[in-house]
Design a protein around this motif. Structure first.
Motif, mmCIF file in Angstrom:
data_model
loop_
_atom_site.group_PDB
_atom_site.id
_atom_site.type_symbol
_atom_site.label_atom_id
_atom_site.label_comp_id
_atom_site.label_asym_id
_atom_site.label_seq_id
_atom_site.Cartn_x
_atom_site.Cartn_y
_atom_site.Cartn_z
ATOM 1 N N UNK A 56 0.846 -1.192 0.000
ATOM 2 C CA UNK A 56 0.000 0.000 0.000
ATOM 3 C C UNK A 56 0.882 1.242 0.000
ATOM 4 N N UNK A 57 0.665 2.127 -0.967
ATOM 5 C CA UNK A 57 1.449 3.356 -1.066
ATOM 6 C C UNK A 57 0.663 4.584 -0.625
ATOM 7 N N UNK A 58 -0.651 4.460 -0.596
ATOM 8 C CA UNK A 58 -1.478 5.592 -0.197
ATOM 9 C C UNK A 58 -2.826 5.075 0.297
ATOM 10 N N UNK A 59 -3.356 5.650 1.374
ATOM 11 C CA UNK A 59 -4.664 5.239 1.874
ATOM 12 C C UNK A 59 -4.590 3.975 2.719
ATOM 13 N N UNK A 60 -5.626 3.148 2.593
ATOM 14 C CA UNK A 60 -5.733 1.933 3.381
ATOM 15 C C UNK A 60 -6.245 0.796 2.494
ATOM 16 N N UNK A 61 -5.583 -0.359 2.604
ATOM 17 C CA UNK A 61 -5.936 -1.516 1.783
ATOM 18 C C UNK A 61 -6.342 -2.672 2.689
ATOM 19 N N UNK A 62 -7.411 -3.339 2.315
ATOM 20 C CA UNK A 62 -7.834 -4.542 3.047
ATOM 21 C C UNK A 62 -7.496 -5.763 2.200
ATOM 22 N N UNK A 63 -6.684 -6.661 2.768
ATOM 23 C CA UNK A 63 -6.274 -7.866 2.059
ATOM 24 C C UNK A 63 -6.927 -9.078 2.725
ATOM 25 N N UNK A 64 -7.629 -9.865 1.942
ATOM 26 C CA UNK A 64 -8.244 -11.093 2.453
ATOM 27 C C UNK A 64 -7.486 -12.273 1.872
ATOM 28 N N UNK A 65 -6.826 -13.024 2.754
ATOM 29 C CA UNK A 65 -6.027 -14.182 2.348
ATOM 30 C C UNK A 65 -6.382 -15.352 3.242
ATOM 31 N N UNK A 66 -6.741 -16.472 2.628
ATOM 32 C CA UNK A 66 -7.169 -17.651 3.387
ATOM 33 C C UNK A 66 -8.286 -17.308 4.380
ATOM 34 N N UNK A 67 -9.232 -16.489 3.880
ATOM 35 C CA UNK A 67 -10.420 -16.098 4.666
ATOM 36 C C UNK A 67 -10.087 -15.255 5.886
ATOM 37 N N UNK A 68 -8.878 -14.700 5.946
ATOM 38 C CA UNK A 68 -8.497 -13.822 7.048
ATOM 39 C C UNK A 68 -8.265 -12.413 6.504
ATOM 40 N N UNK A 69 -8.751 -11.437 7.255
ATOM 41 C CA UNK A 69 -8.649 -10.042 6.826
ATOM 42 C C UNK A 69 -7.418 -9.383 7.426
ATOM 43 N N UNK A 70 -6.681 -8.676 6.587
ATOM 44 C CA UNK A 70 -5.484 -7.956 7.026
ATOM 45 C C UNK A 70 -5.595 -6.506 6.553
ATOM 46 N N UNK A 71 -5.571 -5.565 7.482
ATOM 47 C CA UNK A 71 -5.643 -4.146 7.136
ATOM 48 C C UNK A 71 -4.227 -3.620 6.907
#
Length: 303
Positions: free
Chosen positions: A184-199
């Motif tokens: 992430x270079x700007x703002x906020x990204x939500x990553x969902x990997x293996x059904x787990x959320x990572x902000x």
């Protein structure tokens, strides 16, 4: 496939043996999908019996054309079915996703309907639906791309290793075999990997190598290094470094007594092959030989 299979299939006149053979053809799946679309459409009312009765009143039944009434009626049914099929195919093919692909040693830039921008690295592909874009901003990605998302509704990037969701921001996604990285270079990204959320706030990276989440360093620039004609790595197995080198230069790499699991930290130029080879070989304590489009990496103690 015989040329009359399609007409017989549409009119329901295919024998069980011919139908089984038709289903084995490469074209059957496409025709089946088109037929499903065409079944939802309605052709204008057409009463062949009424038309034939009118023709009889005009004494056309005495001409040779009237001899084959039943075959002519079958032909009308098939012609009407083909016409509906063609109309259905128009709507079907126009509902396909828009796809953009870059080849090895090639890059691309895409402007989306909402003015969001996507920059594709080598050997990458994106696809999206123009038709549904205003309702669902979703992009499918294979390979690597940098996204500059215009503010608006939720924007998602779908990969086979995870999903990334944002509103308006800038981020990079690399989705390769055994390698998944989101920065992430700007703002906020939500990553969902293996059904787990990572902000993922700006200045952070989420990295998965060979299905394992690993610590990743922070980016030291406002965009990925490959957009500045460099490929950078942080404690990355050499196998992924070599794979990226092949993508950037359209070469084939072979190894001799080289440990592909050896971790590499550094970068190489995407515009000068000799410089790139030295940037990899020197810190890794290996050597290389170039023969045309083939590069051999080998250990220093090799004869």
């Amino acid at each position: 496939m015989q040329e009359n299979y399609l007409a017989k299939w549409l009119s329901g006149d295919l024998s069980e043996e011919d139908l089984a053979e038709f289903k084995k053809s490469d074209s059957y799946a496409s025709y089946q999908r088109l037929k499903q679309v065409s079944d939802t459409l309605q052709a204008p009312d057409y009463n062949t019996d009424t038309v034939l009765e009118q023709l009889k009143k005009e004494r056309i039944e005495n001409t040779p054309k009237i001899v084959a009434l039943n075959p002519y009626r079958n032909f009308l049914r098939v012609a009407a079915a083909i016409a509906i099929l063609l109309v259905g195919s128009y709507f079907y093919f126009n509902s396909f996703n828009t796809s953009i692909t870059t080849e090895v040693a090639e890059r691309g830039e895409v402007l989306l309907p909402d003015n969001s921008e996507i920059f594709l690295n080598a050997d990458s592909k994106i696809s999206y639906s123009k038709k549904d874009w205003n309702q669902k901003r979703n992009v499918s990605l294979e390979g690597e791309a940098f996204f500059k998302v215009a503010k608006g509704k939720k924007f998602t990037v779908s990969t086979d290793q995870g999903t990334i969701a944002v509103l308006g921001t800038q981020f990079n996604v690399e989705n390769r075999d055994g390698f998944f990285e989101v920065t992430c270079y700007e703002g906020l990204v939500r990553v969902i990997h293996n059904n787990k959320e990572n902000m993922l706030p700006a200045g952070n990276t989420f990295l998965v190598i060979n299905h394992k989440i690993v610590d990743a360093g922070q980016p030291n620039s406002t965009k990925p290094s490959w957009m500045n004609n460099e490929s950078s790595f942080e404690a990355t197995p050499l196998s992924f470094v070599f794979a990226e080198l092949e993508r950037q230069y359209k070469i084939d790499i072979s190894l001799k007594n080289v440990d592909e699991k050896l971790l590499f930290t550094g970068s190489f130029s995407n515009t000068d092959l000799n410089t790139a080879l030295k940037s990899i070989s020197t810190p890794s304590r290996i050597k290389y030989k170039i023969e045309g489009d083939n590069v051999l990496f080998y250990a220093e103690n090799m004869p």
